[in-house]
Design a protein around this motif. Structure first.
Motif, PDB file in Angstrom:
ATOM      1  N   CYS A   6       1.088  -1.204   0.083  1.00 13.56           N
ATOM      2  CA  CYS A   6       0.015   0.062  -0.100  1.00 13.56           C
ATOM      3  C   CYS A   6       0.901   1.273   0.009  1.00 13.56           C
ATOM      4  CB  CYS A   6      -0.954   0.069   1.088  1.00 13.56           C
ATOM      5  SG  CYS A   6      -2.484   0.863   1.121  1.00 13.56           S
TER       6      CYS A   6
ATOM      7  N   CYS B  64      -4.301   6.106   0.252  1.00 14.05           N
ATOM      8  CA  CYS B  64      -3.610   4.618  -0.419  1.00 14.05           C
ATOM      9  C   CYS B  64      -3.297   4.983  -1.873  1.00 14.05           C
ATOM     10  CB  CYS B  64      -4.520   3.623   0.035  1.00 14.05           C
ATOM     11  SG  CYS B  64      -4.793   3.294   1.553  1.00 14.05           S
TER      12      CYS B  64
ATOM     13  N   LEU C 104       1.289   0.970  -7.406  1.00  7.97           N
ATOM     14  CA  LEU C 104       1.314  -0.112  -6.220  1.00  7.97           C
ATOM     15  C   LEU C 104       1.956  -1.398  -6.888  1.00  7.97           C
ATOM     16  CD1 LEU C 104      -2.686   0.483  -5.421  1.00  7.97           C
ATOM     17  CD2 LEU C 104      -0.470   0.368  -3.646  1.00  7.97           C
TER      18      LEU C 104
ATOM     19  N   SER D 264      -3.469  -3.929  -0.150  1.00  9.21           N
ATOM     20  CA  SER D 264      -4.410  -3.558   0.869  1.00  9.21           C
ATOM     21  C   SER D 264      -5.132  -2.171   0.406  1.00  9.21           C
ATOM     22  CB  SER D 264      -3.816  -3.212   2.209  1.00  9.21           C
ATOM     23  OG  SER D 264      -2.799  -2.315   2.270  1.00  9.21           O
ATOM     24  N   ASN D 265      -4.917  -1.683  -0.699  1.00 16.31           N
ATOM     25  CA  ASN D 265      -5.231  -0.307  -1.166  1.00 16.31           C
ATOM     26  C   ASN D 265      -6.810  -0.269  -1.474  1.00 16.31           C
ATOM     27  OD1 ASN D 265      -5.135  -0.965  -4.124  1.00 16.31           O
ATOM     28  ND2 ASN D 265      -3.355  -1.767  -3.270  1.00 16.31           N
TER      29      ASN D 265
END
Length: 326
Positions: free
Chosen positions: A122, A132, A149, A167-168
């Motif tokens: 992230c 993010c 990312l 996890s974004n």
């Protein structure tokens, strides 16, 4: 006394501890747990996280001692978060080959190669705005964020990460990262997708640990509305179609219904994220003597496995590993 009506005697299987153990359906093991590891750059000593008793940011120079404890407890997996010295609008330290997560991964794989190392992928810990992704005129840009990312994931895989965990919650993040990993020579590295991640109030203490609080607004344009159930199904379907190897449901405790439904529609491993707020509430109550910490943590983690989780990311991992040895 003569019984006129027949009924089932379920209590027969509850009579003794040994019988209850014999018929127990759900079990916890140290290898079920993934321990979150926060590594801070530039610090000489570990930093306590005030809102999470027992959790701290580990100074890079103290990683050896931390790993000795983790391995000694029988834990087999860690997920690594980095706390960098510098931040900027594009989170450059996230995809720096010499960044704190990349350095930590290399050290862990060299010192404790038996551990499975998962890299949180992230930008929020690395951006000065705390979001993010890429921000332009107050808007979190989806497609521009995907490029950064993917770069982050490739450098983490290059450092030796066993699993990439993005996890974004940007649309298309699994497919974009999968493509870049494959083209960069890492087709064997699986993706543990934060497929179902709600915009939750339970994340508060984590932001103290990771220094990732948004500097404006919130994350509701990319994380999910807690009121929505069908949306979770759509997210799961998309991530599976894009190549996710694991699916994370986050938070865990208030979303056990979502976890069960995710289990029923998917045959890939399911990961529960037992988040910081869930942890801190129990710690605070235990410190006041209001709850039996061991009993309530065990019950909570069992509920996640019972709901369908194969693994659990939890800050209770060390304590639970100790209790399981008793």
């Amino acid at each position: 006394m003569e019984m006129t009506n027949e009924f089932k005697r379920h209590r027969r299987l509850r009579q003794t501890p040994s019988i209850r153990s014999m018929v127990r359906e759900t079990h916890l093991h140290p290898e079920d747990f993934i321990f979150p590891l926060f590594v801070v750059e530039g610090a000489k000593t570990n930093n306590d996280v005030a809102s999470m008793p027992g959790v701290y940011q580990v100074a890079f120079d103290n990683l050896k001692e931390e790993l000795d404890e983790i391995v000694g407890l029988g834990l087999t997996s860690v997920i690594v978060f980095g706390v960098p010295k510098e931040k900027d609008p594009y989170g450059k330290e996230a995809y720096n080959e010499q960044g704190i997560v990349q350095k930590s991964i290399r050290f862990i794989k060299d010192y404790a190669p038996q551990l499975t190392v998962i890299a949180d992928t992230c930008l929020c810990q690395y951006t000065d705005h705390g979001h993010c992704g890429v921000v332009r005129e107050g808007v979190i840009e989806n497609d521009a964020s995907l490029e950064l990312l993917a770069k982050t994931a490739v450098t983490q895989a290059g450092a030796g990460a066993d699993i990439i965990a993005p996890s974004n919650m940007m649309d298309g993040f699994v497919s974009h990262i999968r493509e870049e990993l494959d083209e960069s020579g890492y087709p064997h590295v699986p993706i543990m997708s934060y497929a179902v991640k709600y915009a939750s109030a339970f994340y508060g203490p984590f932001r103290d640990a990771a220094h990732s609080t948004p500097q404006f607004g919130d994350r509701k344009t990319y994380q999910m509305d807690p009121a929505n159930r069908m949306e979770a199904k759509r997210e799961v379907e998309s991530d599976l179609a894009e190549g996710a190897d694991f699916l994370i449901v986050k938070p865990a405790l208030s979303y056990l219904d979502i976890m069960r439904e995710t289990r029923e529609v998917s045959n890939v491993p399911i990961v529960a994220y037992n988040v910081s707020g869930e942890y801190s509430m129990i710690k605070a109550a235990a410190e006041q003597g209001w709850v039996d910490e061991k009993a309530i943590v065990s019950e909570k983690l069992l509920s996640m496995k019972r709901a369908g989780a194969d693994m659990i990311v939890t800050y209770h991992a060390k304590d639970m590993a100790k209790w399981l040895k008793e």
